[in-house]
Write a protein that holds these residues in place. Structure first.
Motif, short mmCIF file in Angstrom:
data_model
loop_
_atom_site.label_atom_id
_atom_site.label_comp_id
_atom_site.label_asym_id
_atom_site.label_seq_id
_atom_site.Cartn_x
_atom_site.Cartn_y
_atom_site.Cartn_z
N ALA A 148 -13.28 1.55 19.21
CA ALA A 148 -12.47 2.11 20.30
C ALA A 148 -12.11 3.55 19.95
CB ALA A 148 -11.21 1.29 20.50
N TYR A 149 -12.28 4.45 20.94
CA TYR A 149 -12.03 5.89 20.75
C TYR A 149 -10.79 6.33 21.52
CZ TYR A 149 -17.00 6.19 19.35
OH TYR A 149 -18.22 6.04 18.73
N PHE A 150 -10.10 7.32 20.96
CA PHE A 150 -8.90 7.86 21.59
C PHE A 150 -8.87 9.38 21.40
CE2 PHE A 150 -8.25 3.61 20.04
CZ PHE A 150 -7.74 2.94 21.15
N TYR A 151 -8.76 10.09 22.51
CA TYR A 151 -8.60 11.55 22.43
C TYR A 151 -7.56 11.95 23.47
CZ TYR A 151 -9.51 16.55 22.59
OH TYR A 151 -9.35 17.93 22.55
N TYR A 152 -6.40 12.36 22.99
CA TYR A 152 -5.27 12.70 23.86
C TYR A 152 -5.53 13.99 24.64
CZ TYR A 152 -0.53 14.41 24.95
OH TYR A 152 0.58 14.93 25.57
N GLY A 153 -5.89 15.05 23.94
CA GLY A 153 -6.23 16.31 24.60
C GLY A 153 -5.15 16.89 25.47
N LEU A 177 -15.59 11.50 25.54
CA LEU A 177 -14.18 11.79 25.28
C LEU A 177 -13.57 12.70 26.33
CD1 LEU A 177 -14.28 12.40 21.42
CD2 LEU A 177 -13.92 10.25 22.66
N ALA A 178 -14.36 13.11 27.32
CA ALA A 178 -13.87 14.05 28.33
C ALA A 178 -13.05 13.37 29.42
CB ALA A 178 -15.05 14.79 28.96
N THR A 179 -13.02 12.03 29.43
CA THR A 179 -12.19 11.28 30.37
C THR A 179 -11.43 10.22 29.60
OG1 THR A 179 -13.98 9.73 30.85
CG2 THR A 179 -13.77 11.64 32.31
N THR A 182 -2.28 9.07 17.66
CA THR A 182 -3.08 10.13 18.26
C THR A 182 -2.50 11.50 17.92
OG1 THR A 182 -1.82 10.11 20.34
CG2 THR A 182 -3.71 8.61 20.18
N SER A 183 -3.32 12.53 18.12
CA SER A 183 -2.87 13.91 17.91
C SER A 183 -3.28 14.74 19.13
CB SER A 183 -3.48 14.50 16.64
OG SER A 183 -4.89 14.58 16.76
N VAL A 184 -2.77 15.95 19.19
CA VAL A 184 -3.01 16.78 20.38
C VAL A 184 -4.48 17.12 20.53
CG1 VAL A 184 -2.54 19.01 21.46
CG2 VAL A 184 -0.67 17.73 20.40
#
Length: 614
Positions: free
Chosen positions: A94-99, A66-68, A124-126
Motif C-alpha cells: 500500500a502506497y501513501f503520498y500526501y503531497g 502517486l498523482a491521485t 506520512t510527510s508533506v
C-alpha cells in the motif's frame, strides 16, 4: 501503435486477474500502463464508491500512481476488497503520498489493516511517499486493505495498492498463521530500483547507500544461477558490498523498531569472481558480537542464502558479517530482506456472521438507481476492534459474533434474505427502508433476538406465529400499509379486506386467498339466484290470484245479489295470503342457511388474535 499498446495492456491485465495480481491506482478511473516498470494499472472505481478522489498538483514530476489519492472523511474505516484464492501466499503493498493535497501542510497519521488484522500505523510527510508491505497466507478468497481514522481531523487516505501472488515455497520458514511485515529490502551495489522487469514477483529492491569503509564489487558473470526457493532476482546478485580487509566487518542496517520484536531475515550471497587456489572467502553472522550461523562460503555465478528466524531484535541490535579466521578475503553481501513477524492472524468474524452482512444482504438489497450501499463496506465486519462497521455491534474476542444490525434509513429495497445463521443477533433495526414481501418466519426463531424494528417499509401479508408467540421479542411494524397486524380482518392500503393466517412459510410466500374468495363468492352468487327464483314464483302466483279475483267480481255483478260470490273471493284471498306466508318463510330459511354457511367459512379463515396485540 497506440491500439497495439492498449491491447497489450488489456491482455496483461487479464493475465494479472487470472493470477490474482492487480495494481490499483486509488482516486482515478483510468486504465493505463506505467512505463517505469511495465506495470498495468487500473482505477479504483470498481473497488470502492465512497471517499473523495483527489488529483495532486505538484511542481515536480510524480510517479503516475502517486498523482491521485482517495481520502475518507465519513467512516471509522474504509476498505478495498480484492479477489484472491484461499490459502494462497500473497504480497500486499500500500502506497501513501500526501503531497499537501488539502493545502494545510498537515500530513496525517492513521491505522492500516489487512484481513481484519492490524498492519501498521501510517506516518506520512508533506513531500515524501511511503509504502508498506506484508506477506502472508490468505484465509479467505478475498484480500482486504483498510485505512482507519485514529484521531480527530486526521483523515486517512491511500494512493495505490498492489497485490502479488507468491510461490508457496517462498519464505517457507514462516508460520502460515503469521505474517511478515517488511522493514527493509535492499540490493547492495546497484544504482537503481530493481523490481517487476527483473523480479517476477515484483518485489521492490532499493539500492543500498554506500558508507565509509565499504566497497562495491561487480560480478564477472552476466547472469547468476538462482536456484533458491525464495527466488531473488538475478539482477540483485550481480553486485555486492564488501570491506577492505578481513579485519573489518559489514554492519547490516535493519530499520527495526526501538522495541524488541520477532524478526525474519534473508541474506543473499554470490561470489563475484573466480578465486584462485590461494583465496578463500568465508564469513559468519554475528548478533551483538555472538556468532549466530555456521561459516558461509559464497559460490561464483550461483546464489546462496542465509535465513535468520526465531530471534527477537530491535534497532539497537547489531547484526554484522565477519570473516572467519581461515578466510583470506573479507565478507560480502549482495541483498538483504528484513521483516518483523506478526502475532497470530485472526480467523475473522465468525463464519456464520462475517460474510452475511455484505455478501448475503447485498444480493437482495439492491436499488436500481444507487450503488449497493452495503457492498461498499469491505474488510472484516468486526475486526480489528474497535473498528467494526458503523452499522453493526459485535462481541469481543478473537472470533467475534455480530449482535446488532442498525440498517435504518439505508435505502434498502427488495425481500428480506435468510440470515438465520446469525444466531447471536439481539437487535435488528431496518425501519424506514423500502423492504417488500412478507416477514420471514426465521426472525421469530433467532434465540437471542430482543428487538425487531421493521417500521416504515412496504411489507405485506401476516406476521408469522413464531414472532407473535415470542413473548421476549419487542416488535415494531408500524407504517407498513399492506401488513396484516391483527388476527381479525384488516384493510390494506388498496382497500381490500384481508384475513390473517396462522403463520407464513419460511420461504416468505403469501398464502393464497382464492379459497376464501371462492368460499364467500359462490354461496352469495347461488343465494342471489335462489332469491330471484323465489321472487319470480311469488310474482307469478300473485298475478294468477289477481286474475281469479277479477273474474269472480265480474260474475257477481251480473246478479241482483252477489253475496255468495263475495264469500268465495274472501276465501281465495285468505288462501293466497297463506301461500305467500309459506313462501316468505321458505325464503327466510334459505337466506338463513346461506348466511350461516358464509359465516362459518369466514370464521374458519381467521387467524388467532395477535398475542403481542400489535
Amino acid at each position: 501503435m497506440a491500439t497495439f499498446l492498449l491491447f497489450l495492456l488489456i491482455a496483461a491485465s487479464a493475465f494479472s486477474t487470472l493470477n490474482a495480481d492487480v495494481s490499483i491506482d486509488c482516486g482515478t478511473s483510468e486504465l493505463y500502463s506505467a512505463d517505469d516498470y511495465a506495470l498495468g494499472w487500473v482505477g479504483d472505481d470498481t473497488y470502492i464508491q465512497h471517499g473523495e478522489s483527489v488529483q495532486l498538483k505538484s511542481s515536480t514530476s510524480l510517479y503516475q500512481p502517486l498523482a491521485t489519492l482517495r481520502v475518507f472523511t465519513d467512516r471509522k474505516k474504509s476498505c478495498y476488497n480484492i479477489d484472491s484464492s484461499k490459502g494462497s501466499k500473497v504480497l500486499v503493498r500500500a502506497y501513501f503520498y500526501y503531497g499537501n493535497y488539502d493545502g494545510k501542510s498537515s500530513p496525517p497519521s492513521f491505522d492500516l489493516h489487512f484481513d481484519g488484522n492490524h498492519w501498521d500505523t501510517v506516518e506520512t510527510s508533506v513531500d515524501q511517499s511511503v509504502f508498506y508491505e506484508v506477506i502472508y497466507v490468505t484465509k479467505t478468497d478475498t484480500v482486504s486493505v483498510c485505512v482507519a481514522q485514529t484521531a480527530p481531523n486526521m483523515f486517512p487516505f491511500i494512493s495505490a495498492i498492489e497485490v502479488r501472488d507468491l510461490d508457496s515455497k517462498m519464505y517457507a520458514e514462516l508460520d502460515s498463521n503469521r505474517a511478515l511485515m517488511l522493514r527493509r529490502r535492499v540490493a547492495y551495489g546497484t544504482t537503481s530500483i530493481v523490481r517487476s522487469i527483473d523480479d517476477i514477483y515484483d518485489r521492490i529492491w532499493v539500492p543500498a547507500v554506500t558508507v565509509d569503509g565499504l566497497t562495491v564489487l561487480t560480478s564477472d558473470e552476466i547472469l547468476v544461477d538462482v536456484g533458491l526457493d525464495d527466488s531473488p532476482p538475478s539482477a540483485v546478485l550481480l553486485n555486492a558490498f564488501s570491506t577492505a580487509s578481513t579485519s573489518s566487518s559489514i554492519k547490516l542496517g535493519t530499520n527495526l523498531p526501538s522495541t524488541k520484536v520477532p524478526i525474519y531475515m534473508n541474506m543473499y550471497f554470490s561470489e563475484v569472481s573466480v578465486l584462485d587456489s590461494t583465496q578463500t572467502r568465508s564469513f559468519e553472522l554475528l548478533v551483538d558480537g555472538t556468532p549466530n550461523s555456521k561459516p558461509f562460503i559464497p559460490v561464483y555465478g550461483k546464489a546462496g542464502e542465509m535465513t535468520l528466524t526465531n530471534v527477537t531484535a530491535s534497532s539497537s541490535t547489531n547484526f554484522t558479517l565477519a570473516a572467519t579466521s581461515d578466510s583470506t578475503l573479507p565478507p560480502l553481501i549482495n541483498a538483504l530482506e528484513v521483516f518483523t513477524v506478526s502475532d497470530d492472524l485472526t480467523d475473522g468474524t465468525n463464519s456464520a456472521d462475517g460474510w452475511y452482512p455484505r455478501h448475503k444482504f447485498t444480493s437482495y438489497f439492491l436499488h436500481p438507481t444507487q450503488f449497493d450501499v452495503l457492498g461498499d463496506w469491505g474488510g472484516d465486519p468486526c475486526l480489528p476492534s474497535p473498528y467494526s462497521w458503523d452499522w453493526i455491534n459485535c462481541t469481543s474476542g478473537s472470533t467475534p459474533r455480530v449482535t446488532a444490525l442498525y440498517l435504518d434509513s439505508f435505502g434498502l429495497s427488495g425481500l428480506l434474505p435468510d440470515f438465520s445463521s446469525m444466531t447471536s443477533l439481539e437487535t435488528i433495526d431496518m425501519h424506514n427502508n423500502s423492504l417488500i414481501g412478507s416477514i420471514p418466519e426465521f426472525l421469530g426463531t433467532l434465540p437471542n433476538l430482543k428487538q425487531l424494528n421493521l417500521a416504515g417499509n412496504g411489507l405485506s401479508g401476516s406476521i408469522p406465529s413464531s414472532i407473535t408467540n415470542n413473548k421476549k421479542l419487542k416488535l415494531v411494524v408500524t407504517d407498513n400499509p399492506d401488513l396484516c397486524v391483527s388476527g381479525k380482518s384488516c384493510k390494506t392500503a388498496s382497500g381490500v379486506d384481508t384475513f390473517g393466517s396462522g403463520g407464513s412459510s419460511s420461504s416468505g410466500k403469501k398464502k393464497s386467498k382464492v379459497p376464501v374468495i371462492l368460499g364467500t363468492t359462490i354461496p352469495i352468487f347461488v343465494l342471489f339466484w335462489v332469491i330471484a327464483g323465489v321472487c319470480a314464483v311469488l310474482h307469478h302466483k300473485r298475478k294468477s290470484a289477481a286474475i281469479a279475483t277479477g273474474n269472480a267480481v265480474q260474475a257477481g255483478g251480473n246478479k241482483p245479489y252477489g253475496n255468495p260470490q263475495g264469500q268465495a273471493v274472501q276465501t281465495q284471498t285468505t288462501a293466497n295470503n297463506n301461500n305467500n306466508n309459506n313462501n316468505n318463510n321458505m325464503v327466510q330459511n334459505i337466506v338463513h342457511d346461506f348466511v350461516v354457511n358464509v359465516q362459518e367459512q369466514l370464521q374458519s379463515a381467521q387467524v388467532p388474535v395477535d398475542q403481542n396485540n400489535q
